[in-house]
Design a protein around this motif. Structure first.
Motif, mmCIF file in Angstrom:
data_model
loop_
_atom_site.group_PDB
_atom_site.id
_atom_site.type_symbol
_atom_site.label_atom_id
_atom_site.label_comp_id
_atom_site.label_asym_id
_atom_site.label_seq_id
_atom_site.Cartn_x
_atom_site.Cartn_y
_atom_site.Cartn_z
ATOM 1 N N TRP A 18 0.835 -1.209 0.000
ATOM 2 C CA TRP A 18 0.000 0.000 0.000
ATOM 3 C C TRP A 18 0.864 1.252 0.000
ATOM 4 O O TRP A 18 0.552 2.247 -0.659
ATOM 5 C CB TRP A 18 -0.928 0.000 1.210
ATOM 6 C CG TRP A 18 -2.096 -0.931 1.080
ATOM 7 C CD1 TRP A 18 -2.343 -2.050 1.820
ATOM 8 C CD2 TRP A 18 -3.159 -0.845 0.126
ATOM 9 N NE1 TRP A 18 -3.500 -2.663 1.393
ATOM 10 C CE2 TRP A 18 -4.022 -1.942 0.362
ATOM 11 C CE3 TRP A 18 -3.467 0.040 -0.891
ATOM 12 C CZ2 TRP A 18 -5.161 -2.165 -0.397
ATOM 13 C CZ3 TRP A 18 -4.619 -0.182 -1.648
ATOM 14 C CH2 TRP A 18 -5.439 -1.262 -1.396
ATOM 15 N N PHE A 19 1.960 1.207 0.738
ATOM 16 C CA PHE A 19 2.887 2.342 0.701
ATOM 17 C C PHE A 19 3.510 2.475 -0.693
ATOM 18 O O PHE A 19 3.784 3.585 -1.148
ATOM 19 C CB PHE A 19 3.978 2.166 1.759
ATOM 20 C CG PHE A 19 3.550 2.548 3.145
ATOM 21 C CD1 PHE A 19 3.409 3.876 3.507
ATOM 22 C CD2 PHE A 19 3.279 1.578 4.096
ATOM 23 C CE1 PHE A 19 3.000 4.237 4.784
ATOM 24 C CE2 PHE A 19 2.872 1.920 5.369
ATOM 25 C CZ PHE A 19 2.727 3.261 5.718
ATOM 26 N N ALA A 20 3.745 1.350 -1.351
ATOM 27 C CA ALA A 20 4.296 1.403 -2.712
ATOM 28 C C ALA A 20 3.316 2.080 -3.671
ATOM 29 O O ALA A 20 3.725 2.825 -4.576
ATOM 30 C CB ALA A 20 4.624 -0.005 -3.193
ATOM 31 N N LEU A 21 2.014 1.832 -3.477
ATOM 32 C CA LEU A 21 1.018 2.497 -4.318
ATOM 33 C C LEU A 21 1.034 4.011 -4.095
ATOM 34 O O LEU A 21 0.969 4.797 -5.061
ATOM 35 C CB LEU A 21 -0.370 1.930 -4.015
ATOM 36 C CG LEU A 21 -1.550 2.622 -4.722
ATOM 37 C CD1 LEU A 21 -1.413 2.493 -6.234
ATOM 38 C CD2 LEU A 21 -2.881 2.032 -4.249
ATOM 39 N N VAL A 22 1.120 4.430 -2.824
ATOM 40 C CA VAL A 22 1.201 5.871 -2.530
ATOM 41 C C VAL A 22 2.460 6.474 -3.148
ATOM 42 O O VAL A 22 2.422 7.567 -3.734
ATOM 43 C CB VAL A 22 1.175 6.088 -1.002
ATOM 44 C CG1 VAL A 22 1.363 7.563 -0.669
ATOM 45 C CG2 VAL A 22 -0.132 5.581 -0.407
ATOM 46 N N MET A 23 3.569 5.753 -3.033
ATOM 47 C CA MET A 23 4.820 6.245 -3.612
ATOM 48 C C MET A 23 4.712 6.358 -5.136
ATOM 49 O O MET A 23 5.200 7.324 -5.739
ATOM 50 C CB MET A 23 5.958 5.296 -3.231
ATOM 51 C CG MET A 23 7.326 5.747 -3.709
ATOM 52 S SD MET A 23 7.949 7.171 -2.793
ATOM 53 C CE MET A 23 8.705 6.343 -1.386
ATOM 54 N N THR A 24 4.055 5.398 -5.775
ATOM 55 C CA THR A 24 3.879 5.445 -7.236
ATOM 56 C C THR A 24 3.056 6.661 -7.643
ATOM 57 O O THR A 24 3.393 7.359 -8.605
ATOM 58 C CB THR A 24 3.172 4.170 -7.710
ATOM 59 O OG1 THR A 24 3.942 3.037 -7.331
ATOM 60 C CG2 THR A 24 2.999 4.176 -9.222
ATOM 61 N N ALA A 25 1.966 6.903 -6.906
ATOM 62 C CA ALA A 25 1.098 8.034 -7.250
ATOM 63 C C ALA A 25 1.822 9.368 -7.131
ATOM 64 O O ALA A 25 1.468 10.327 -7.831
ATOM 65 C CB ALA A 25 -0.140 8.025 -6.345
ATOM 66 N N TRP A 26 2.841 9.424 -6.266
ATOM 67 C CA TRP A 26 3.572 10.681 -6.117
ATOM 68 C C TRP A 26 4.776 10.778 -7.067
ATOM 69 O O TRP A 26 5.023 11.817 -7.675
ATOM 70 C CB TRP A 26 4.046 10.836 -4.670
ATOM 71 C CG TRP A 26 4.921 12.032 -4.470
ATOM 72 C CD1 TRP A 26 6.279 12.050 -4.291
ATOM 73 C CD2 TRP A 26 4.521 13.406 -4.493
ATOM 74 N NE1 TRP A 26 6.736 13.327 -4.185
ATOM 75 C CE2 TRP A 26 5.676 14.190 -4.304
ATOM 76 C CE3 TRP A 26 3.291 14.041 -4.653
ATOM 77 C CZ2 TRP A 26 5.645 15.572 -4.261
ATOM 78 C CZ3 TRP A 26 3.251 15.430 -4.621
ATOM 79 C CH2 TRP A 26 4.418 16.167 -4.424
ATOM 80 N N VAL A 27 5.503 9.682 -7.216
ATOM 81 C CA VAL A 27 6.779 9.737 -7.955
ATOM 82 C C VAL A 27 6.577 9.614 -9.465
ATOM 83 O O VAL A 27 7.226 10.331 -10.238
ATOM 84 C CB VAL A 27 7.725 8.630 -7.448
ATOM 85 C CG1 VAL A 27 8.983 8.564 -8.317
ATOM 86 C CG2 VAL A 27 8.113 8.897 -6.005
ATOM 87 N N ALA A 28 5.702 8.713 -9.925
ATOM 88 C CA ALA A 28 5.551 8.476 -11.373
ATOM 89 C C ALA A 28 5.232 9.749 -12.154
ATOM 90 O O ALA A 28 5.853 10.007 -13.196
ATOM 91 C CB ALA A 28 4.481 7.404 -11.607
ATOM 92 N N PRO A 29 4.301 10.602 -11.698
ATOM 93 C CA PRO A 29 4.062 11.849 -12.453
ATOM 94 C C PRO A 29 5.280 12.753 -12.500
ATOM 95 O O PRO A 29 5.482 13.464 -13.490
ATOM 96 C CB PRO A 29 2.899 12.500 -11.689
ATOM 97 C CG PRO A 29 2.212 11.380 -10.999
ATOM 98 C CD PRO A 29 3.298 10.427 -10.626
ATOM 99 N N ARG A 30 6.104 12.752 -11.451
ATOM 100 C CA ARG A 30 7.299 13.598 -11.453
ATOM 101 C C ARG A 30 8.306 13.124 -12.497
ATOM 102 O O ARG A 30 9.098 13.906 -13.009
ATOM 103 C CB ARG A 30 7.962 13.582 -10.066
ATOM 104 C CG ARG A 30 7.152 14.231 -8.976
ATOM 105 C CD ARG A 30 7.929 14.232 -7.656
ATOM 106 N NE ARG A 30 9.117 15.064 -7.754
ATOM 107 C CZ ARG A 30 9.133 16.375 -7.530
ATOM 108 N NH1 ARG A 30 8.010 16.985 -7.205
ATOM 109 N NH2 ARG A 30 10.246 17.053 -7.625
ATOM 110 N N LEU A 31 8.293 11.839 -12.817
ATOM 111 C CA LEU A 31 9.284 11.305 -13.750
ATOM 112 C C LEU A 31 8.961 11.622 -15.197
ATOM 113 O O LEU A 31 9.873 11.765 -16.025
ATOM 114 C CB LEU A 31 9.404 9.785 -13.565
ATOM 115 C CG LEU A 31 9.988 9.309 -12.228
ATOM 116 C CD1 LEU A 31 9.993 7.793 -12.175
ATOM 117 C CD2 LEU A 31 11.396 9.846 -12.030
ATOM 118 N N ILE A 32 7.685 11.702 -15.530
ATOM 119 C CA ILE A 32 7.332 11.760 -16.953
ATOM 120 C C ILE A 32 6.432 12.941 -17.314
ATOM 121 O O ILE A 32 6.479 13.439 -18.439
ATOM 122 C CB ILE A 32 6.671 10.420 -17.367
ATOM 123 C CG1 ILE A 32 6.764 10.222 -18.865
ATOM 124 C CG2 ILE A 32 5.240 10.320 -16.880
ATOM 125 C CD1 ILE A 32 6.429 8.813 -19.284
#
Length: 291
Positions: free
Chosen positions: A93-107
């Motif tokens: 669940w923490f990985a999902l939160v991290m994805t929602a924050w980090v993935a948009p910053r990458l691309i």
């Protein structure tokens, strides 16, 4: 000297291998993700449950500590597949939160600023660009999923007075496999959804919606049609069933709603193929000029 008097010649020095060029994107993507204090905060929060689990393993293997806490049972807290399943579920669940924050910053920033034509004009392919971003996100998510899980497994193997690790090696393999599948799935899903949205906040919301909205629709379909196949739209449910089988934990789902492993694998692969098609359509060296 005037510009027209300059002579140019092709570069004849040593050329960086193609695979090494991807590492440049990985390095900058990694630095971009960790430049945010929110990323650091999410990473710290994801480690707090691991401290609790670490304390639980210590209590379970220390009779004196159990007596001090008033637990006189010789078994104490059982460290088994079910324990590590809870570890994997919470960290995921923490990985999902991290994805929602980090993935948009990458691309998203590259798309919003029309930087893709400049980036892809360098000697790197579209596959290399996406793969570099994927590795950046995969490494960051690994720090909240399988790495702390395997560290807890290693500590349990060290603390146990019995030869525990070799006897329960399936738990470590299942924990690693289940976390890697979830991490890779979140990485490709986050990048694909972020590539279609120029606003980072909107992309974060869409990533959460892509996980929870189909789960609600699947529950309605299953209830109305009285079929278990609607749960194939419920990603958290599918992953929980898959993790249980990989770790050898007891099944929590009833036989009527349990899903075959083959159906879960096909559904996950289908979602990944859709994400790849979305990235292929969006990641192109072109700029749309309106007017």
């Amino acid at each position: 000297m005037s510009v027209y008097k300059l002579n140019y010649r092709a570069y004849t020095g040593k050329v960086t291998p193609m695979w090494a060029r991807i590492l440049v994107l990985v390095r900058y993507g990694y630095a971009e993700a960790w430049s945010s204090k929110i990323t650091v905060g999410i990473a710290i929060l994801s480690l707090l449950p691991c401290i609790v689990f670490l304390f639980g393993i210590y209590i379970s293997n220390n009779p004196m500590a159990r007596l001090m806490l008033g637990n006189q049972s010789p078994r104490g807290l059982t460290i088994d597949a079910e324990f590590f399943l809870i570890v994997l579920q919470i960290e995921s669940w923490f990985a999902l939160v991290m994805t929602a924050w980090v993935a948009p910053r990458l691309i998203t920033f590259d798309l919003a600023d029309n930087a893709l034509p400049i980036l892809l004009s360098h000697p790197i392919s579209r596959f290399g660009y996406v793969f570099g971003k994927f590795i950046s996100l995969f490494v960051i998510l690994s720090m909240t999923t399988w790495i702390p899980g395997l560290m807890l497994f290693a500590y349990q193997g060290y603390s146990s007075p019995l030869p525990w690790a070799l006897a329960n090696l399936r738990i470590a393999v299942g924990l690693w496999a289940g976390a890697v599948i979830w991490t890779a799935f979140l990485s490709i899903l986050g990048l694909a959804l972020s590539s279609w949205v120029k606003w980072r906040a909107v992309a974060t919301g869409i990533i959460f919606a892509a996980v929870f909205v189909p789960a609600g629709v699947g529950a309605i379909v299953s209830a109305v049609l009285r079929t278990r196949w609607g749960f194939l739209l419920n990603i958290p449910f599918m992953m929980s069933v898959l993790w249980q089988r990989l770790l050898g934990a007891p099944e929590f789902a009833k036989q009527k709603i349990s899903l075959p492993t083959t159906a879960i694998a096909i559904m996950l692969m289908l979602i990944c193929l859709i994400c790849v098609a979305m990235l292929n359509a969006r990641i192109r060296a072109r700029e749309v000029v309106r007017g």
